[in-house]
Design an enzyme around this catalytic site. Structure first.
Site, short mmCIF file in Angstrom:
data_model
loop_
_atom_site.label_atom_id
_atom_site.label_comp_id
_atom_site.label_asym_id
_atom_site.label_seq_id
_atom_site.Cartn_x
_atom_site.Cartn_y
_atom_site.Cartn_z
N TYR A 67 -7.26 15.86 -7.33
CA TYR A 67 -6.41 15.13 -8.26
C TYR A 67 -5.45 16.08 -8.97
O TYR A 67 -4.24 15.83 -9.04
CB TYR A 67 -7.28 14.40 -9.29
CG TYR A 67 -6.49 13.68 -10.35
CD1 TYR A 67 -5.88 12.46 -10.09
CD2 TYR A 67 -6.35 14.22 -11.63
CE1 TYR A 67 -5.14 11.79 -11.08
CE2 TYR A 67 -5.63 13.56 -12.62
CZ TYR A 67 -5.02 12.34 -12.33
OH TYR A 67 -4.29 11.70 -13.29
N ASP A 93 0.87 -1.17 0.00
CA ASP A 93 0.00 0.00 0.00
C ASP A 93 0.91 1.22 0.00
O ASP A 93 1.55 1.54 1.01
CB ASP A 93 -0.89 -0.01 1.24
CG ASP A 93 -1.79 1.22 1.33
OD1 ASP A 93 -1.74 2.07 0.42
OD2 ASP A 93 -2.52 1.35 2.33
#
Length: 238
Positions: free
Chosen positions: A144, A51
């Site tokens: 983003y 992760d």
């Protein structure tokens, strides 16, 4: 096919699918020994499941990969997440997650990889995947776009600091590329509209981006550093 990477070693984050998988395929086809870091298992190269939002796990994964490879020539930071959320609805936790994966993970991998490259004494190549959105933000992409703009700035600073060690650092800025990421947020009408934005009349493919990454990682990119190169089919030109 020219084998520009015979004997070279590389770590590719987010290499299990999409653009990352195309990058892995290109490097392997040209002789590179690759290890993929991804939360998904890779079918194309040996991998370490990690992760990348976990700082300690990410640093350990890079160090493990370098040990398995016996050194490191190329780092490709391709991992990223994408989500559409209106500006006024973005929760701070969603903002933090976007930056943790898209930007902070690159800081951690660059630190670990550059340290290995410096210790190896032969320089290296680092290529970060930013986005057209990092230069021209779009509605619903505040978190983003901001995270990808930060990738571009990180790339420029890393290039300035690591150049004395013979390490080049560049970014690629893909435009609209049809991959699994974002598939649930686009329609056929949108694809047609986006295609019309390019003078070439089409959207990008993962292979288009992989070709640019391979150039930057190859000896041909030796005097290119600190750049954020568009792979947008001419949709933006700055």
């Amino acid at each position: 096919m020219t084998r520009r990477f015979d004997g070279a070693t590389a770590v590719v984050t987010g290499g299990a699918r999409g653009i990352g998988a195309a990058i892995v395929d290109r490097l392997i086809d040209e002789g590179c020994d690759v290890i993929v870091l991804d939360r998904l298992a890779s079918e194309r190269a040996p991998g370490i499941v990690v992760d990348l939002a976990d700082v300690d796990a990410t640093r350990a994964a890079v160090e493990e990969a370098v040990g398995r490879l016996g050194g490191l020539d190329v780092l490709v930071n391709n991992a990223g997440i994408f989500r559409i959320t209106p500006l006024l609805e973005i929760d701070p936790s969603e903002w933090d997650e976007m930056f943790a994966v898209n930007t902070r993970s690159m800081l951690v991998t660059i630190q670990a990889a550059a340290s290995a490259m410096i210790a190896g004494g032969s320089g290296g190549r680092i290529v970060n995947t930013a986005s057209m959105g990092g230069k021209v933000g779009a509605p619903g992409q505040a978190h983003y776009a901001a995270s990808k703009a930060a990738v571009i700035s990180l790339t420029q600073v890393a290039a300035a600091e690591l150049g004395c060690h013979g390490i080049t650092v560049n970014a690629v800025c893909p435009g609209y590329v049809l991959t699994e990421m974002g598939a649930d947020t686009r329609s056929e009408e949108q694809v047609a509209e986006w295609s019309a934005l390019s003078p070439l009349g089409r959207l990008g493919t993962p292979g288009d981006v992989a070709e640019m990454v391979a150039f930057l990682a190859s000896p041909g990119g030796d005097y290119c550093t600190g750049q954020a190169l568009n792979v947008t089919g001419g949709m933006i030109t700055h």
